[in-house]
Design a protein around this motif. Structure first.
Motif, PDB file in Angstrom:
ATOM      1  N   ILE A   1     -81.034  46.940 -17.314  1.00 20.08           N
ATOM      2  CA  ILE A   1     -80.308  45.800 -16.754  1.00 20.08           C
ATOM      3  C   ILE A   1     -79.246  46.404 -15.846  1.00 20.08           C
ATOM      4  O   ILE A   1     -78.834  47.549 -16.065  1.00 20.08           O
ATOM      5  N   ILE A   2     -78.827  45.658 -14.825  1.00 20.76           N
ATOM      6  CA  ILE A   2     -77.861  46.250 -13.900  1.00 20.76           C
ATOM      7  C   ILE A   2     -76.515  46.400 -14.592  1.00 20.76           C
ATOM      8  O   ILE A   2     -75.991  45.452 -15.163  1.00 20.76           O
ATOM      9  N   SER A   3     -75.984  47.607 -14.567  1.00 26.57           N
ATOM     10  CA  SER A   3     -74.624  47.796 -15.055  1.00 26.57           C
ATOM     11  C   SER A   3     -73.797  48.375 -13.918  1.00 26.57           C
ATOM     12  O   SER A   3     -74.335  48.765 -12.891  1.00 26.57           O
ATOM     13  N   PHE A   4     -72.485  48.406 -14.104  1.00 23.62           N
ATOM     14  CA  PHE A   4     -71.582  48.725 -13.004  1.00 23.62           C
ATOM     15  C   PHE A   4     -70.741  49.951 -13.310  1.00 23.62           C
ATOM     16  O   PHE A   4     -70.455  50.255 -14.452  1.00 23.62           O
ATOM     17  N   GLY A   5     -70.339  50.627 -12.242  1.00 20.97           N
ATOM     18  CA  GLY A   5     -69.437  51.766 -12.400  1.00 20.97           C
ATOM     19  C   GLY A   5     -70.110  53.048 -11.959  1.00 20.97           C
ATOM     20  O   GLY A   5     -71.293  53.071 -11.622  1.00 20.97           O
ATOM     21  N   ARG A   6     -69.351  54.120 -11.960  1.00 23.21           N
ATOM     22  CA  ARG A   6     -69.841  55.415 -11.486  1.00 23.21           C
ATOM     23  C   ARG A   6     -70.958  55.960 -12.365  1.00 23.21           C
ATOM     24  O   ARG A   6     -71.837  56.669 -11.899  1.00 23.21           O
ATOM     25  N   ALA A   7     -70.905  55.643 -13.670  1.00 26.40           N
ATOM     26  CA  ALA A   7     -71.882  56.221 -14.583  1.00 26.40           C
ATOM     27  C   ALA A   7     -73.180  55.409 -14.626  1.00 26.40           C
ATOM     28  O   ALA A   7     -74.158  55.832 -15.217  1.00 26.40           O
TER      29      ALA A   7
ATOM     30  N   GLY B   1     -77.929  40.669 -13.255  1.00 28.85           N
ATOM     31  CA  GLY B   1     -79.336  40.586 -12.890  1.00 28.85           C
ATOM     32  C   GLY B   1     -80.178  40.099 -14.061  1.00 28.85           C
ATOM     33  O   GLY B   1     -79.695  40.017 -15.199  1.00 28.85           O
ATOM     34  N   PRO B   2     -81.458  39.794 -13.779  1.00 28.27           N
ATOM     35  CA  PRO B   2     -82.320  39.219 -14.804  1.00 28.27           C
ATOM     36  C   PRO B   2     -82.396  40.108 -16.045  1.00 28.27           C
ATOM     37  O   PRO B   2     -82.596  41.312 -15.913  1.00 28.27           O
ATOM     38  N   GLY B   3     -82.239  39.499 -17.212  1.00 33.43           N
ATOM     39  CA  GLY B   3     -82.147  40.327 -18.413  1.00 33.43           C
ATOM     40  C   GLY B   3     -83.107  39.938 -19.512  1.00 33.43           C
ATOM     41  O   GLY B   3     -82.900  40.307 -20.657  1.00 33.43           O
ATOM     42  N   ARG B   4     -84.166  39.193 -19.159  1.00 36.38           N
ATOM     43  CA  ARG B   4     -85.037  38.767 -20.254  1.00 36.38           C
ATOM     44  C   ARG B   4     -85.686  39.968 -20.945  1.00 36.38           C
ATOM     45  O   ARG B   4     -85.709  40.059 -22.169  1.00 36.38           O
TER      46      ARG B   4
END
Ligand code: HEC
Ligand code: HEC
Ligand code: HEC
Ligand code: HEC
Ligand code: HEC
Ligand code: HEC
Ligand code: HEC
Ligand code: HEC
Ligand code: HEC
Ligand code: HEC
Length: 337
Positions: free
Chosen positions: A124-130, A106-109
């Motif tokens: 910023i979008i991160s992934f995983g259960r946590a 996703g956008p990270g400016r």
């Protein structure tokens, strides 16, 4: 005395402040220098002014910006993604040919450039259960590109409704995603499906344990229109896809076979060879009365009169009715030949 203390305090504050200012300037310098060095990936200009209504702007230089901080020394391996299919810049459909890291994250400016608030950088979008992103938000990042026929039934599938994440199974910052390796697939499923691991450890099994078969030969983990995430519309269709000879048509069919293999067979594993739910005679006597065919060890005269008891010993009912799936012999009506 008090005045001296005040003076020390003042110069202390003054010193700290100048360290802070110098630090800011210095950091800015490093970033500018890094900007020149890390132009290894081609500058991505198409992202420059795109805006995502929820998350703000994309960076101007895509991966180059991110790699300034998330470099080789970063605690999490970033670079392998460039060597995966997602990193193939010659394929216009991949993230690296588009918004690069931000196609997925996703956008990270704001995350990349704005000063930190407290200890945290902008989100910023991160992934995983946590991760802070919801399962829907995470999965949507993937679904925007992956919505072909194979994935059509994802929404509403058991996995989707149970909030299973794409990244529960997939690992993307690797050259090769382990779950796509047939010998490692089952291990990924077993992290949640413990009962099925036990089933596949029984003595009569579909040979998943020996690496000869994978779950996805029968199941589509991305959803399907039938029960149990099966790839085909019924359980029998799944079985026929490999055991075609059991489909018939037979001159003398055995009714339950065409109805459902699962009447007599387990699908994953069983203690009774071959994959049977029960052993004969009990298997058969669920439906067939024992009249005239007494599958018992003892009768009114003590040890069952017929010795050896062909109804019970060896293959029991199958001693005589060997064609239990159906017969094509002209006189196979009793499924004996
Ligand atoms: C100026 C340095 C810097 C830049 C540039 C930068 N990051 Fe980060 N990023 C960090 C730091 C530091 C963290 C650790 C988490 C924190 O402090 O909030 C982080 C965390 C992350 C996380 C994990 C977030 C979480 O919630 O755990 C992701 C994903 C991420 N960055 C992706 C990116 C992407 C993609 C880019 C490029 C658009 C980028 N970063 C640019 C410094 C940076
Ligand atoms: C910008 C589009 C895009 C996004 C976003 C994206 N992918 Fe992909 N992905 C692709 C393309 C293109 C391929 C290559 C497909 C092919 O070769 O047919 C691919 C391939 C894959 C493969 C197969 C890899 C291989 O080695 O065969 C997996 C698994 C995958 N993606 C999962 C994901 C997941 C999970 C996410 C979300 C975190 C995601 N993708 C996000 C475009 C994308
Ligand atoms: C329950 C585990 C699991 C989940 C959840 C999952 N996948 Fe997969 N995925 C797999 C497995 C296993 C394969 C390999 C399939 C095969 O060998 O036939 C695969 C293959 C793929 C592939 C490459 C082949 C193809 O179908 O195009 C892509 C792309 C992919 N997955 C994307 C996704 C996306 C996007 C999501 C989330 C919406 C997702 N997966 C969720 C297990 C999963
Ligand atoms: C195809 C989608 C995709 C692309 C492209 C991608 N990432 Fe990721 N990233 C993920 C996923 C999914 C994870 C979660 C762990 C994993 O699957 O390896 C992740 C994890 C991370 C993390 C660790 C976050 C944490 O929770 O600690 C960072 C940092 C990160 N990515 C940065 C980047 C940077 C920088 C780039 C560009 C060079 C990039 N990613 C490109 C999907 C992607
Ligand atoms: C993150 C956990 C998780 C992982 C990993 C996972 N599953 Fe599941 N799966 C679930 C949950 C939760 C359910 C629903 C409850 C249940 O049946 O246990 C489910 C249900 C299923 C079902 C039954 C669906 C139904 O409608 O009855 C099948 C089949 C299945 N999973 C196959 C797989 C396969 C194949 C893999 C590996 C490629 C896998 N799962 C990996 C969590 C997971
Ligand atoms: C030979 C085909 C086959 C293979 C291989 C297979 N399954 Fe199944 N599985 C089935 C059938 C058939 C069902 C029952 C579906 C129904 O009718 O609801 C099932 C059901 C399930 C269910 C739902 C609960 C249950 O046990 O009934 C889960 C979870 C599941 N399978 C996971 C897995 C996992 C994980 C693997 C790989 C380790 C796997 N399956 C391999 C055929 C298979
Ligand atoms: C993807 C192919 C495939 C599918 C689908 C499949 N099987 Fe099998 N089946 C096999 C293989 C491979 C073996 C092992 C043969 C061997 O060991 O020589 C096997 C063995 C068996 C055996 C004999 C087990 C033993 O111990 O000798 C039975 C019974 C069986 N399958 C029933 C089923 C049923 C019922 C279904 C449907 C739920 C089904 N199979 C679906 C491939 C498949
Ligand atoms: C009425 C119970 C019953 C039904 C229904 C049934 N089977 Fe069987 N199956 C058996 C029995 C009993 C054996 C063991 C035969 C033997 O030992 O001679 C067997 C053996 C097998 C075998 C291994 C030996 C061989 O003949 O290849 C396979 C494979 C098999 N069945 C597949 C299936 C499939 C596929 C279906 C559904 C189309 C099915 N069975 C339906 C009772 C049944
Ligand atoms: C789920 C119920 C069910 C199970 C279990 C079952 N059968 Fe059947 N069987 C039937 C039905 C229904 C018929 C058809 C009866 C009819 O046409 O009158 C049949 C027919 C037969 C016939 C032919 C009878 C005739 O008059 O033509 C034989 C022999 C037979 N079964 C043997 C077996 C054996 C041996 C087993 C165990 C391996 C077994 N059955 C398991 C339901 C079952
Ligand atoms: C020693 C050989 C033998 C064994 C063992 C055997 N049967 Fe039979 N079975 C026959 C014969 C022969 C017939 C045909 C009788 C007739 O036509 O009058 C028959 C007929 C049947 C029929 C058709 C109904 C009928 O009366 O015609 C069914 C159902 C059946 N057997 C089920 C079973 C079951 C269940 C078992 C295991 C408990 C079993 N048989 C064991 C020889 C055997």
């Amino acid at each position: 005395m008090a005045a001296r203390k005040k003076k020390i305090l003042q110069s202390g504050v003054c010193f700290l402040f100048s360290v802070f200012v110098f630090g800011m300037i210095f950091q800015e310098g490093v970033i500018q220098a890094a900007e020149k060095i890390t132009a290894v990936t081609p500058a991505n200009t198409m992202s420059a002014d795109q805006v995502d209504k929820n998350m703000g702007r994309y960076t101007r230089k895509g991966a180059d910006t991110c790699l300034k901080c998330h470099d080789e020394d970063y605690k999490y391996p970033i670079y392998p993604v460039f060597f995966s299919k997602h990193g193939d810049r010659n394929d216009k459909r991949t993230p690296m040919a588009q918004l690069q890291c931000e196609s997925c994250h996703g956008p990270g400016r704001a995350h990349a450039t704005e000063p930190r608030v407290g200890f945290k950088r902008a989100r910023i979008i991160s992934f995983g259960r946590a991760a802070s992103a919801s399962s829907v938000e995470q999965n949507n990042q993937c679904i925007q590109c992956h919505n072909n026929n194979n994935h059509l039934a994802w929404v509403g599938s058991t996995h989707e409704t149970q909030n299973v994440l794409c990244v529960d199974c997939h690992t993307l910052h690797k050259r090769k995603d382990p779950v796509l390796d047939k010998t490692r697939q089952a291990a990924a499923c077993y992290t949640c499906h413990k009962k099925q691991r036990a089933e596949f450890a029984r003595n009569s099994v579909h040979p998943v344990r020996y690496g000869k078969m994978v779950c996805t030969q029968c199941h589509n983990p991305h959803g399907s229109l039938s029960d149990g995430l099966l790839k085909t519309s019924t359980r029998n269709e799944t079985c026929y896809s490999c055991h075609a000879e059991k489909r018939g048509p037979f001159l003398w069919a055995h009714a339950p076979v065409a109805e459902d293999c699962g009447v007599c067979h387990e699908h994953h594993g069983s203690m009774h060879t071959p994959l049977l739910k029960k052993r004969a005679p009990l298997l058969c006597q669920q439906c067939h009365a024992p009249v005239g065919h007494p599958g018992v060890a003892y009768d009114e005269s003590g040890l069952a009169s017929q010795t050896p008891n062909t109804f019970l010993l060896a293959k029991s009912c199958l001693n005589c009715h060997s064609q239990v799936h159906g017969s094509n012999h002209p006189s196979g009506v009793k499924l004996m030949r």
